[in-house]
Write a protein that holds these residues in place. Structure first.
Motif, PDB file in Angstrom:
ATOM      1  N   GLN A  94      39.471   6.613  -6.206  1.00 51.88           N
ATOM      2  CA  GLN A  94      40.649   6.352  -5.517  1.00 51.88           C
ATOM      3  C   GLN A  94      41.673   7.616  -5.774  1.00 51.88           C
ATOM      4  OE1 GLN A  94      41.096   3.030  -3.747  1.00 51.88           O
ATOM      5  NE2 GLN A  94      43.021   3.675  -2.593  1.00 51.88           N
ATOM      6  N   MET A 115      46.362  -0.730   4.521  1.00 53.33           N
ATOM      7  CA  MET A 115      45.964  -1.972   4.597  1.00 53.33           C
ATOM      8  C   MET A 115      44.760  -2.326   4.273  1.00 53.33           C
ATOM      9  SD  MET A 115      49.661  -2.556   4.435  1.00 53.33           S
ATOM     10  CE  MET A 115      49.993  -4.263   3.832  1.00 53.33           C
ATOM     11  N   ASP A 116      44.583  -3.768   4.301  1.00 50.33           N
ATOM     12  CA  ASP A 116      43.617  -4.472   4.033  1.00 50.33           C
ATOM     13  C   ASP A 116      42.407  -5.166   5.489  1.00 50.33           C
ATOM     14  OD1 ASP A 116      42.726  -4.709   1.093  1.00 50.33           O
ATOM     15  OD2 ASP A 116      43.914  -6.776   1.314  1.00 50.33           O
ATOM     16  N   ASN A 117      43.873  -4.689   6.415  1.00 48.75           N
ATOM     17  CA  ASN A 117      43.436  -4.970   7.712  1.00 48.75           C
ATOM     18  C   ASN A 117      42.514  -3.867   8.551  1.00 48.75           C
ATOM     19  OD1 ASN A 117      45.793  -3.842   7.839  1.00 48.75           O
ATOM     20  ND2 ASN A 117      46.503  -5.514   9.864  1.00 48.75           N
ATOM     21  N   HIS A 216      40.761   5.017  -0.344  1.00 46.45           N
ATOM     22  CA  HIS A 216      40.878   3.185  -0.381  1.00 46.45           C
ATOM     23  C   HIS A 216      39.410   2.880  -0.529  1.00 46.45           C
ATOM     24  CE1 HIS A 216      41.158  -1.116   0.320  1.00 46.45           C
ATOM     25  NE2 HIS A 216      40.203  -1.326   0.762  1.00 46.45           N
ATOM     26  N   GLN A 218      36.941  -0.013  -1.582  1.00 46.32           N
ATOM     27  CA  GLN A 218      36.190  -1.913  -1.087  1.00 46.32           C
ATOM     28  C   GLN A 218      34.766  -1.898  -1.418  1.00 46.32           C
ATOM     29  OE1 GLN A 218      38.034  -4.328   2.071  1.00 46.32           O
ATOM     30  NE2 GLN A 218      35.739  -5.044   1.994  1.00 46.32           N
TER      31      GLN A 218
END
Length: 269
Positions: A94, A115-117, A216, A218
């Motif tokens: 990050q 955002m996560d979307n 980001h 993930q």
């Protein structure tokens, strides 16, 4: 260490001489007559090879979609993060700067929020002056990488142009990239400044006004796998995202009933 000054420079070993490149220059050194390795040096060499392979996969997944000036330190900086994290862990990428001279924090007064979307929100703000630049190009790159099988699953790119006007404030904007899928997700935001020349956008090569940061990360979700031949299907083992076995299980041991915990169910009379 000797500097190569000839017309034809080389890297690699030639007889008892090794040529290598560092910071854009070519050097020579003599090859050792014999290399002695112990268990620690062999383990370190293996860890370095694994980290280098992961770093190369990351660069091949993202670098073709970024328009950054060549940085001779990029390979070592990426490999160092994977080496420090170790085999069983993923490094903290990050905020990693592909341009080591400038990061997004120097170009935005208010940082973008991912955002996560899959939506990137850039708040309304006064953009910092970029020399003679009249436009800013933003490129959002999302890549899915499977570090277990060493594959780049897919990459998506979204681009936007922001016009800089002294009399018109920047009111913010949003960008989107699809992020659904398997593997490790890495999202990079690239920032480059332009000027208009003969009705064409001319890219500014000033490294002070360009940046590409990982904004980001993930990791893949952990999987639960049921043991084969288990009497109770609810008994399962945990598999890490890196595909490693638990520390208490020997690699050569096959799963069987005798390795499962006993479950005693008492019925109430």
């Amino acid at each position: 260490m000797a500097l190569q000054t000839g017309l034809f420079k080389f890297t690699g070993q030639l007889d008892n001489v090794i040529g290598y490149r560092r910071n854009g220059k070519y050097f020579l050194r003599s090859a050792p007559e014999k290399v002695r390795q112990n268990a620690a040096t062999k383990r370190a060499a293996c860890d370095f090879g694994i980290a280098s392979s992961k770093g190369k996969l990351l660069r091949h997944a993202l670098r073709p979609y970024l328009d950054m000036r060549y940085d001779s330190t990029l390979v070592n900086r990426v490999n160092k993060l994977f080496i420090q994290a170790g085999r069983a862990h993923f490094p903290n990428l990050q905020g990693f700067h592909f341009n080591r001279h400038t990061g997004l924090e120097k170009l935005f007064t208010l940082p973008p929020v991912f955002m996560d979307n899959g939506t990137l929100h850039i708040p309304a703000q006064e953009l910092l002056p970029q020399g003679k630049a009249t436009q800013i190009e933003l490129r959002l790159v999302a890549a899915r990488i499977d570090f277990t099988t060493h594959r780049v699953l897919h990459t998506d790119v979204s681009t936007a142009i922001i016009a800089l006007h002294e009399d018109e404030p920047f009111n913010g904007m949003a960008m989107n990239v699809p992020i659904a899928g398997e593997g490790t997700l890495l999202v990079v935001l690239q920032y480059r400044s332009y000027t208009i020349c003969n009705d064409y956008l001319s890219y500014s090569g000033d490294r002070r006004y360009m940046a590409a940061d990982i904004i980001h990360v993930q990791l893949p979700a952990a999987k639960t796998v049921t043991r084969e031949g288990a009497r109770h299907p609810s008994v399962a083992r945990f598999v890490s995202p890196a595909g490693l076995l638990p520390a208490d299980r020997h690699p050569g041991r096959k799963p069987g009933r005798r390795h499962l915990p006993r479950i005693i169910i008492r019925r109430k009379e």
